[in-house]
Design a protein around this motif. Structure first.
Motif, PDB file in Angstrom:
ATOM      1  N   TYR A 164      38.801  29.800  40.284  1.00  0.00           N
ATOM      2  CA  TYR A 164      37.712  29.829  39.325  1.00  0.00           C
ATOM      3  C   TYR A 164      36.503  29.109  39.933  1.00  0.00           C
ATOM      4  O   TYR A 164      36.636  28.257  40.796  1.00  0.00           O
ATOM      5  N   ARG A 165      35.322  29.449  39.407  1.00  0.00           N
ATOM      6  CA  ARG A 165      34.151  28.656  39.704  1.00  0.00           C
ATOM      7  C   ARG A 165      33.566  28.144  38.394  1.00  0.00           C
ATOM      8  O   ARG A 165      33.663  28.822  37.366  1.00  0.00           O
ATOM      9  N   GLN A 166      33.023  26.941  38.467  1.00  0.00           N
ATOM     10  CA  GLN A 166      32.403  26.355  37.283  1.00  0.00           C
ATOM     11  C   GLN A 166      30.937  26.100  37.551  1.00  0.00           C
ATOM     12  O   GLN A 166      30.571  25.416  38.517  1.00  0.00           O
ATOM     13  N   ASP A 167      30.106  26.661  36.683  1.00  0.00           N
ATOM     14  CA  ASP A 167      28.664  26.498  36.801  1.00  0.00           C
ATOM     15  C   ASP A 167      28.088  26.106  35.449  1.00  0.00           C
ATOM     16  O   ASP A 167      28.592  26.556  34.412  1.00  0.00           O
ATOM     17  N   PRO A 168      27.022  25.309  35.455  1.00  0.00           N
ATOM     18  CA  PRO A 168      26.387  24.942  34.175  1.00  0.00           C
ATOM     19  C   PRO A 168      25.983  26.181  33.396  1.00  0.00           C
ATOM     20  O   PRO A 168      25.415  27.119  33.948  1.00  0.00           O
ATOM     21  N   GLY A 169      26.311  26.186  32.119  1.00  0.00           N
ATOM     22  CA  GLY A 169      25.941  27.314  31.278  1.00  0.00           C
ATOM     23  C   GLY A 169      26.873  28.502  31.363  1.00  0.00           C
ATOM     24  O   GLY A 169      26.690  29.491  30.653  1.00  0.00           O
ATOM     25  N   HIS A 170      27.880  28.411  32.240  1.00  0.00           N
ATOM     26  CA  HIS A 170      28.816  29.531  32.391  1.00  0.00           C
ATOM     27  C   HIS A 170      30.266  29.136  32.179  1.00  0.00           C
ATOM     28  O   HIS A 170      31.128  29.993  32.075  1.00  0.00           O
ATOM     29  N   GLY A 171      30.558  27.897  32.138  1.00  0.00           N
ATOM     30  CA  GLY A 171      31.957  27.505  32.002  1.00  0.00           C
ATOM     31  C   GLY A 171      32.745  27.856  33.245  1.00  0.00           C
ATOM     32  O   GLY A 171      32.237  27.808  34.369  1.00  0.00           O
ATOM     33  N   LEU A 172      33.985  28.255  33.043  1.00  0.00           N
ATOM     34  CA  LEU A 172      34.871  28.618  34.144  1.00  0.00           C
ATOM     35  C   LEU A 172      34.990  30.127  34.210  1.00  0.00           C
ATOM     36  O   LEU A 172      35.335  30.779  33.225  1.00  0.00           O
ATOM     37  N   ARG A 173      34.730  30.680  35.394  1.00  0.00           N
ATOM     38  CA  ARG A 173      34.811  32.123  35.563  1.00  0.00           C
ATOM     39  C   ARG A 173      35.797  32.461  36.667  1.00  0.00           C
ATOM     40  O   ARG A 173      35.783  31.857  37.748  1.00  0.00           O
ATOM     41  N   LEU A 174      36.635  33.442  36.396  1.00  0.00           N
ATOM     42  CA  LEU A 174      37.694  33.822  37.325  1.00  0.00           C
ATOM     43  C   LEU A 174      37.125  34.630  38.483  1.00  0.00           C
ATOM     44  O   LEU A 174      36.422  35.623  38.278  1.00  0.00           O
ATOM     45  N   ILE A 175      37.473  34.223  39.700  1.00  0.00           N
ATOM     46  CA  ILE A 175      36.997  34.921  40.898  1.00  0.00           C
ATOM     47  C   ILE A 175      38.051  35.928  41.362  1.00  0.00           C
ATOM     48  O   ILE A 175      37.798  37.125  41.459  1.00  0.00           O
ATOM     49  N   HIS A 176      39.222  35.431  41.681  1.00  0.00           N
ATOM     50  CA  HIS A 176      40.366  36.241  42.087  1.00  0.00           C
ATOM     51  C   HIS A 176      41.631  35.534  41.621  1.00  0.00           C
ATOM     52  O   HIS A 176      41.627  34.328  41.378  1.00  0.00           O
ATOM     53  N   TYR A 177      42.711  36.286  41.549  1.00  0.00           N
ATOM     54  CA  TYR A 177      43.978  35.669  41.264  1.00  0.00           C
ATOM     55  C   TYR A 177      45.075  36.376  42.037  1.00  0.00           C
ATOM     56  O   TYR A 177      44.880  37.467  42.582  1.00  0.00           O
ATOM     57  N   SER A 178      46.225  35.712  42.095  1.00  0.00           N
ATOM     58  CA  SER A 178      47.370  36.257  42.815  1.00  0.00           C
ATOM     59  C   SER A 178      48.602  36.154  41.931  1.00  0.00           C
ATOM     60  O   SER A 178      48.838  35.131  41.286  1.00  0.00           O
ATOM     61  N   TYR A 179      49.395  37.233  41.929  1.00  0.00           N
ATOM     62  CA  TYR A 179      50.629  37.227  41.139  1.00  0.00           C
ATOM     63  C   TYR A 179      51.855  37.287  42.035  1.00  0.00           C
ATOM     64  O   TYR A 179      52.956  37.599  41.579  1.00  0.00           O
ATOM     65  N   GLY A 180      51.659  36.980  43.304  1.00  0.00           N
ATOM     66  CA  GLY A 180      52.758  36.918  44.253  1.00  0.00           C
ATOM     67  C   GLY A 180      52.220  36.984  45.667  1.00  0.00           C
ATOM     68  O   GLY A 180      51.021  37.233  45.892  1.00  0.00           O
ATOM     69  N   LYS A 223      50.950  38.224  48.873  1.00  0.00           N
ATOM     70  CA  LYS A 223      50.212  39.437  49.246  1.00  0.00           C
ATOM     71  C   LYS A 223      49.777  40.275  48.040  1.00  0.00           C
ATOM     72  O   LYS A 223      49.223  41.365  48.239  1.00  0.00           O
ATOM     73  N   ASP A 224      49.987  39.787  46.842  1.00  0.00           N
ATOM     74  CA  ASP A 224      49.552  40.498  45.633  1.00  0.00           C
ATOM     75  C   ASP A 224      48.378  39.766  45.000  1.00  0.00           C
ATOM     76  O   ASP A 224      48.556  38.665  44.468  1.00  0.00           O
ATOM     77  N   THR A 225      47.207  40.381  45.078  1.00  0.00           N
ATOM     78  CA  THR A 225      46.019  39.741  44.526  1.00  0.00           C
ATOM     79  C   THR A 225      45.204  40.754  43.727  1.00  0.00           C
ATOM     80  O   THR A 225      45.375  41.971  43.886  1.00  0.00           O
ATOM     81  N   ASP A 226      44.334  40.230  42.889  1.00  0.00           N
ATOM     82  CA  ASP A 226      43.476  41.114  42.110  1.00  0.00           C
ATOM     83  C   ASP A 226      42.165  40.403  41.822  1.00  0.00           C
ATOM     84  O   ASP A 226      42.069  39.172  41.929  1.00  0.00           O
ATOM     85  N   LYS A 227      41.153  41.196  41.457  1.00  0.00           N
ATOM     86  CA  LYS A 227      39.822  40.649  41.234  1.00  0.00           C
ATOM     87  C   LYS A 227      39.686  40.083  39.839  1.00  0.00           C
ATOM     88  O   LYS A 227      40.283  40.566  38.878  1.00  0.00           O
ATOM     89  N   GLY A 228      38.820  39.067  39.757  1.00  0.00           N
ATOM     90  CA  GLY A 228      38.408  38.559  38.466  1.00  0.00           C
ATOM     91  C   GLY A 228      37.031  39.077  38.126  1.00  0.00           C
ATOM     92  O   GLY A 228      36.583  40.090  38.650  1.00  0.00           O
ATOM     93  N   GLU A 229      36.335  38.341  37.245  1.00  0.00           N
ATOM     94  CA  GLU A 229      35.048  38.838  36.766  1.00  0.00           C
ATOM     95  C   GLU A 229      33.895  38.592  37.721  1.00  0.00           C
ATOM     96  O   GLU A 229      32.850  39.247  37.600  1.00  0.00           O
ATOM     97  N   VAL A 230      34.033  37.678  38.694  1.00  0.00           N
ATOM     98  CA  VAL A 230      32.930  37.380  39.604  1.00  0.00           C
ATOM     99  C   VAL A 230      33.415  37.422  41.058  1.00  0.00           C
ATOM    100  O   VAL A 230      33.239  36.472  41.818  1.00  0.00           O
ATOM    101  N   SER A 231      34.011  38.523  41.457  1.00  0.00           N
ATOM    102  CA  SER A 231      34.670  38.609  42.758  1.00  0.00           C
ATOM    103  C   SER A 231      33.738  39.002  43.911  1.00  0.00           C
ATOM    104  O   SER A 231      34.098  38.834  45.086  1.00  0.00           O
ATOM    105  N   ASP A 232      32.555  39.518  43.602  1.00  0.00           N
ATOM    106  CA  ASP A 232      31.659  39.967  44.672  1.00  0.00           C
ATOM    107  C   ASP A 232      31.301  38.821  45.611  1.00  0.00           C
ATOM    108  O   ASP A 232      30.884  37.752  45.182  1.00  0.00           O
ATOM    109  N   GLY A 233      31.450  39.069  46.920  1.00  0.00           N
ATOM    110  CA  GLY A 233      31.119  38.057  47.917  1.00  0.00           C
ATOM    111  C   GLY A 233      32.270  37.148  48.275  1.00  0.00           C
ATOM    112  O   GLY A 233      32.131  36.264  49.119  1.00  0.00           O
ATOM    113  N   TYR A 234      33.423  37.366  47.630  1.00  0.00           N
ATOM    114  CA  TYR A 234      34.606  36.541  47.863  1.00  0.00           C
ATOM    115  C   TYR A 234      35.793  37.421  48.249  1.00  0.00           C
ATOM    116  O   TYR A 234      35.930  38.536  47.759  1.00  0.00           O
TER     117      TYR A 234
END
Lengths: 114, 110
Positions: A35-51, A53-64
């Protein structure tokens, strides 16, 4: 406390350089999150992994991008850092999916892109 | 579009009184809600949660209420203590993801 270690804790980097942040856990939890935390945005999910080599995008994945080659490590890479990626980054882990369990967070990495 | 909303950026209460933090959500598929507490320079820590099949969950001084028809939940802290001063995040679970609100900074004055 859940065994989560983020490294580095602080980093200053120049625009255009690649940066990798590391999250290491000793809990053997399946799920890991960035996650990233920015003023006025709270915590936003970038990417996550469920195992491994298993990953998926969050809401702010561009550039990561992320990688998880083993259960205990989840790496977040900024391919070409920009000033908009100056933020505090938090890694989190959870034992199962978040339908009925809490996540445990690391202490954060403060990244400044100049 | 923000799915979890905490419309009050800050709240100030006197020690010993009740603190009420509010949260609204738009996604009816959320079925598990959590509150996290965050101190400066630390990661968020879990506080309390509630399943969508319940309307109340209590843990010591902390109680979370859920009104599904209104898509609204609230966290009550009573009595409030100075050590409760922190940023409180409301979060909702959707499958394998956790969606957070922007947070409410609670200040409990001695």
């Amino acid at each position: 406390d859940a065994g989560i270690t983020q490294s580095p804790r602080h980093k200053v980097t120049e625009t255009g350089t690649p940066v990798t942040l590391r999250c290491h856990q000793t809990e053997n939890h399946r799920y890991m999150y960035w996650y990233r935390q920015d003023p006025g945005h709270g915590l936003r999910l970038i990417h996550y992994s469920y195992g491994v080599k298993d990953t998926d995008k969050g809401e702010v994945s561009d550039g990561y991008s992320v990688s998880r080659s083993k259960t205990e490590d989840f790496l977040l890479t900024l391919e070409s850092a920009t000033s908009s990626q100056t933020s505090v980054y938090f890694c989190a882990i959870s034992e199962s999916n978040l339908m009925n369990t809490e996540a445990f967070f690391g202490q954060g990495t403060r990244l400044t892109v100049v | 579009d923000q799915q979890v909303k905490q419309n009050s950026p800050s709240l100030s209460v006197q020690e010993g009184r009740i603190s009420i933090l509010n949260c609204d959500y738009t996604n009816s598929m959320f079925d598990y809600f959590l509150w996290y507490k965050k101190y400066p320079a630390e990661g968020p820590t879990f506080l309390i949660s509630i399943s969508s099949i319940k309307d109340k969950n209590e843990d010591g001084r902390f109680t979370v209420f859920l009104n599904k028809s209104a898509k609204h939940l609230s966290l009550h802290i009573v009595p409030s203590q100075p050590g409760d001063s922190a940023v409180y995040f409301c979060a909702a679970s959707e499958s394998e993801k956790l969606v957070f609100g922007k947070g409410t900074k609670l200040t409990v004055n001695p």
